[in-house]
Write an enzyme that holds these catalytic residues in place. Structure first.
Site, PDB file in Angstrom:
ATOM      1  N   GLU A   1      -1.104   1.827  -5.074  1.00 28.69           N
ATOM      2  CA  GLU A   1      -0.932   3.274  -4.852  1.00 28.69           C
ATOM      3  C   GLU A   1      -2.082   4.060  -5.483  1.00 28.69           C
ATOM      4  OE1 GLU A   1      -0.793   4.351  -8.187  1.00 28.69           O
ATOM      5  OE2 GLU A   1       0.639   5.906  -7.582  1.00 28.69           O
ATOM      6  N   TRP A   2      -3.183   3.355  -5.742  1.00 24.53           N
ATOM      7  CA  TRP A   2      -4.478   3.981  -6.076  1.00 24.53           C
ATOM      8  C   TRP A   2      -4.489   4.732  -7.406  1.00 24.53           C
ATOM      9  CZ3 TRP A   2      -2.807   6.567  -1.119  1.00 24.53           C
ATOM     10  CH2 TRP A   2      -2.747   5.640  -0.071  1.00 24.53           C
ATOM     11  N   GLY A   3      -3.518   4.431  -8.275  1.00 24.86           N
ATOM     12  CA  GLY A   3      -3.502   5.059  -9.592  1.00 24.86           C
ATOM     13  C   GLY A   3      -2.989   6.487  -9.600  1.00 24.86           C
TER      14      GLY A   3
ATOM     15  N   ASP B   1       0.829  -1.211   0.000  1.00 21.74           N
ATOM     16  CA  ASP B   1       0.000   0.000   0.000  1.00 21.74           C
ATOM     17  C   ASP B   1       0.869   1.270   0.000  1.00 21.74           C
ATOM     18  OD1 ASP B   1      -2.441   1.339   0.100  1.00 21.74           O
ATOM     19  OD2 ASP B   1      -3.208   0.123   1.755  1.00 21.74           O
TER      20      ASP B   1
ATOM     21  N   ASP C   1     -10.209   3.360  -3.398  1.00 21.72           N
ATOM     22  CA  ASP C   1     -10.837   2.101  -2.959  1.00 21.72           C
ATOM     23  C   ASP C   1     -12.267   1.920  -3.462  1.00 21.72           C
ATOM     24  OD1 ASP C   1      -8.504   1.981  -1.548  1.00 21.72           O
ATOM     25  OD2 ASP C   1      -9.448   1.719   0.406  1.00 21.72           O
TER      26      ASP C   1
HETATM   27  C1  GLA Z   1      -5.966   1.167   1.558  1.00 24.55           C
HETATM   28  C2  GLA Z   1      -6.110   0.149   0.422  1.00 24.55           C
HETATM   29  C3  GLA Z   1      -7.218  -0.830   0.764  1.00 24.55           C
HETATM   30  C4  GLA Z   1      -6.894  -1.543   2.068  1.00 24.55           C
HETATM   31  C5  GLA Z   1      -6.665  -0.533   3.179  1.00 24.55           C
HETATM   32  C6  GLA Z   1      -6.124  -1.182   4.440  1.00 24.55           C
HETATM   33  O1  GLA Z   1      -7.096   1.961   1.664  1.00 24.55           O
HETATM   34  O2  GLA Z   1      -6.374   0.806  -0.807  1.00 24.55           O
HETATM   35  O3  GLA Z   1      -7.397  -1.770  -0.284  1.00 24.55           O
HETATM   36  O4  GLA Z   1      -5.759  -2.351   1.884  1.00 24.55           O
HETATM   37  O5  GLA Z   1      -5.725   0.480   2.785  1.00 24.55           O
HETATM   38  O6  GLA Z   1      -5.863  -0.259   5.456  1.00 24.55           O
END
Ligand code: GLA
Length: 389
Positions: free
Chosen positions: A182-184, A149, A204
């Site tokens: 890293e969410w893009g 993450d 997410d």
């Molecule tokens: C981030 C990630 C999620 C999950 C949480 C856990 O938000 O994007 O998929 O792993 O952390 O804390």
């Protein structure tokens, strides 16, 4: 002399400058498994993970292709005096190695979560400055998959941070699928092909059709919109990851779950389930184990589907398959039933030919069609067919 010196320096510097490539030869089709986060959040324990592994091994999921059992955040509580990561001794009294052994004995694979920052997103110890040590620990435990993450990271680029962890994993000697989370934000599809096996493309996923949270979380239809245009970057060993499935959690109807699953299959998305697979109603089990849809996702050509038509609330997605056929999803986001059509030319075929059409949810041949096919699709539903010229 000067030239020789320059050459010598180049030789020394080259490996560091170019970095290692990702050579684990894993995830040649999108990874399939289960992750604890969407349903259980921080409430993880060895009891939960073992019972999930028991279910996946026996309820038809493993037979359908689901393999990785992944503990997300909150399994870790600290580091010992030597810096070794410590699992929560109350929730994981037998230790992580014993849990991995248990999962392996079921014929499954074991995944774990950490973070490129000082702390994970839930505030547990992260991997920053401990990459080599953690990679060695994971290898010794028998980890097969690492989700990494991006909370609380250092002032470095994501490419630097994830490349360092990739190198640490490779130096550990144990092949592990490397999942970049890293969410893009830094558009990882542009740099991560040689760094990770999959990379999240968005914030997410949430258990909803089209909600949006202030912090960025969103329902699956919004995530779907953000995948259009990324198809060129996916392929065997390196996948766009539109996040884990919400199929079988509380907010989506069965019809919406069917649409969510079908669209993730057409995207060649990793199929990481996020529901309580120990206790599924038959409709959800039927969706998650549909062999013909999973075959579309897992097709060895490894092409991500593209949106070929969009007209208000209706759209058509198409995925080329290894045998030359096309999987096609007709998606109705609207509130009334609608007829949606696609021509063979829209699918990249010559127009005048006849092609056979198979309905993948009904599991029946619909016959031969000339030039085009139309499906009537209920609200929030999909029709999924395979077109073979
Ligand atoms: C981030 C990630 C999620 C999950 C949480 C856990 O938000 O994007 O998929 O792993 O952390 O804390």
């Amino acid at each position: 002399m000067f030239r020789l010196l320059t050459l010598a320096w180049l030789l020394v510097l080259l490996p560091a400058a170019s970095g290692l490539a990702l050579t684990n030869n894993l995830a040649l089709t999108p990874p399939m498994g289960w992750n604890s986060w969407n349903k259980f959040s921080c409430d993880v324990s060895e009891k939960l993970i073992k019972s999930v592994a028991d279910a996946i091994a026996t309820n038809g999921m493993n037979a359908a292709g689901y393999q990785y059992v992944i503990i997300d955040d909150c399994w870790q509580v600290g580091r010992d005096a030597d810096g070794n990561i410590i699992a929560d001794p109350v929730r994981f009294p037998s230790g992580i190695k014993a849990l991995a052994d248990y999962i392996h004995a079921k014929g499954l694979k074991f995944g774990i979560y950490s973070c490129a920052g000082t702390n994970t997103c839930a505030g547990r110890p992260g991997g920053l400055f401990h990459e080599l040590q953690d990679a060695r620990t994971y290898a010794a435990w028998g980890v097969d998959y690492l989700k990494y993450d991006w909370c609380n990271h250092a002032s470095e680029t994501a490419q630097q941070a994830y490349s360092r962890m990739r190198d640490a994993l490779q130096q550990s000697g144990r092949p592990m699928v490397f999942s970049i989370c890293e969410w893009g934000q830094s558009r990882p599809w542009l740099w991560a092909t040689n760094v990770g096996n999959l990379w999240r493309t968005t914030s997410d996923i949430q258990d909803c059709w089209d909600c949006r949270r202030d912090w960025g979380g969103m329902g699956f239809t919004h995530i779907l919109d953000l995948q259009a245009g990324l198809e060129a970057f996916a392929g065997p060993g390196h996948w766009n990851d539109p996040d884990m499935l919400e199929v079988g959690n509380s907010a989506l109807t069965d019809t919406e779950c069917k649409s969510h699953f079908s669209l993730w299959c057409i995207l060649a998305a990793p199929l990481i389930t996020g529901n309580d697979v120990r206790n599924m109603k038959p409709a959800i089990q039927h969706i998650l184990t549909n062999r013909e849809l999973i075959a579309v996702d897992q097709d060895p050509l490894g092409r991500q589907g593209i949106r070929v038509l969009k007209n208000g609330e209706t759209e058509v997605w198409m995925k080329p398959l290894a045998d030359g056929s096309r999987a096609v999803v007709f998606f109705n986001r609207g509130a009334v039933p609608v007829e949606i059509s696609v021509t063979w030319e829209d699918l990249g075929y010559p127009g005048k030919h006849r092609a056979t059409v198979r309905d993948l949810w009904a599991e029946i041949e619909l016959g031969k069609f000339k030039n085009q096919f139309s499906a009537t699709v209920a609200p929030h539903d999909v029709s999924v067919v395979r077109v073979t010229p």
